[in-house]
Design a protein around this motif. Sequence first.
Motif, PDB file in Angstrom:
ATOM      1  N   UNK A   1       0.985  -1.579  -0.441  1.00  0.00           N
ATOM      2  CA  UNK A   1       0.065   0.101   0.384  1.00  0.00           C
ATOM      3  C   UNK A   1       1.069   1.305  -0.141  1.00  0.00           C
ATOM      4  N   UNK A   2       1.865   0.997   0.946  1.00  0.00           N
ATOM      5  CA  UNK A   2       2.486   2.061   0.379  1.00  0.00           C
ATOM      6  C   UNK A   2       3.484   2.476  -0.680  1.00  0.00           C
ATOM      7  N   UNK A   3       3.744   1.307  -1.347  1.00  0.00           N
ATOM      8  CA  UNK A   3       4.326   1.370  -2.658  1.00  0.00           C
ATOM      9  C   UNK A   3       3.248   2.574  -3.529  1.00  0.00           C
ATOM     10  N   UNK A   4       2.181   1.768  -3.585  1.00  0.00           N
ATOM     11  CA  UNK A   4       0.899   2.581  -4.398  1.00  0.00           C
ATOM     12  C   UNK A   4       1.121   4.184  -3.888  1.00  0.00           C
ATOM     13  N   UNK A   5       1.230   4.234  -2.856  1.00  0.00           N
ATOM     14  CA  UNK A   5       0.552   5.604  -2.499  1.00  0.00           C
ATOM     15  C   UNK A   5       1.997   6.408  -3.291  1.00  0.00           C
ATOM     16  N   UNK A   6       3.238   5.933  -3.187  1.00  0.00           N
ATOM     17  CA  UNK A   6       4.473   6.690  -3.563  1.00  0.00           C
ATOM     18  C   UNK A   6       4.026   6.581  -5.210  1.00  0.00           C
ATOM     19  N   UNK A   7       3.625   5.415  -5.761  1.00  0.00           N
ATOM     20  CA  UNK A   7       3.567   5.535  -7.093  1.00  0.00           C
ATOM     21  C   UNK A   7       2.366   6.706  -7.832  1.00  0.00           C
ATOM     22  N   UNK A   8       1.475   6.766  -6.854  1.00  0.00           N
ATOM     23  CA  UNK A   8      -0.181   7.554  -6.980  1.00  0.00           C
ATOM     24  C   UNK A   8       0.775   8.955  -6.902  1.00  0.00           C
ATOM     25  N   UNK A   9       1.240   9.129  -6.070  1.00  0.00           N
ATOM     26  CA  UNK A   9       1.481  10.650  -5.479  1.00  0.00           C
ATOM     27  C   UNK A   9       2.950  10.950  -6.474  1.00  0.00           C
ATOM     28  N   UNK A  10       3.003  10.409  -7.257  1.00  0.00           N
ATOM     29  CA  UNK A  10       4.655  10.524  -7.912  1.00  0.00           C
ATOM     30  C   UNK A  10       3.892  11.262  -9.406  1.00  0.00           C
ATOM     31  N   UNK A  11       2.965  10.746  -9.883  1.00  0.00           N
ATOM     32  CA  UNK A  11       2.443  10.273 -10.926  1.00  0.00           C
ATOM     33  C   UNK A  11       0.988  11.686 -11.137  1.00  0.00           C
TER      34      UNK A  11
END
Length: 191
Positions: free
Chosen positions: A86-96
Amino acid sequence: MPDRNLEFGKFGARGIKGYEAAARQLDALAGFIATPVTQRRGMLARLNYLTRSERARAAARAAGLTVTDRTLKRWADGRATPSKKSLAQLETAYRQVRRQNVTRHLLQRLNRDGRGTRVEFHPLNQSGVPRPRQRDVSFRSLNVRQWDRMVQAWAAGDEEAMDAAWFDGITADLGSDYGSYEYVMNIGFAA
């Protein structure tokens, strides 16, 4: 006319693809949150960025954030801890989402009403290449006036489009030795 390197590093040259170096510079200009997502402060900053409005939430969903609003609230309140996935998903979404949000600003900043931005090309490292096989590649600088293709590809995260924009758009203005700058040690922007 130079062509793309098929066996880069075969004789000991070191460097990275030019579009990757340019993407690093664009990331630096985008101003991402410095605190890692694994720390509570970094996670909360990203949550705030992605949930501050309905438009931001919709963009986060489109970027791949699949957890429910209830779960996001529990993370923000400290009643639940997100998993590594979930943290990786959060980081990916944030960067995009951040890239999409700063695209217009970056285009204005880099194109500067047609004046462009000075780019420094630091050539690849040939210290490990035997002397007869070394290319004559030197430091170059160029004023790039059209950043649209590169920035749009960067915002979309499309590496093939970034490579094409780098090779056909930016380095093509270097003249006949543009292929020598497919791989570089670093790229610098005067932005």
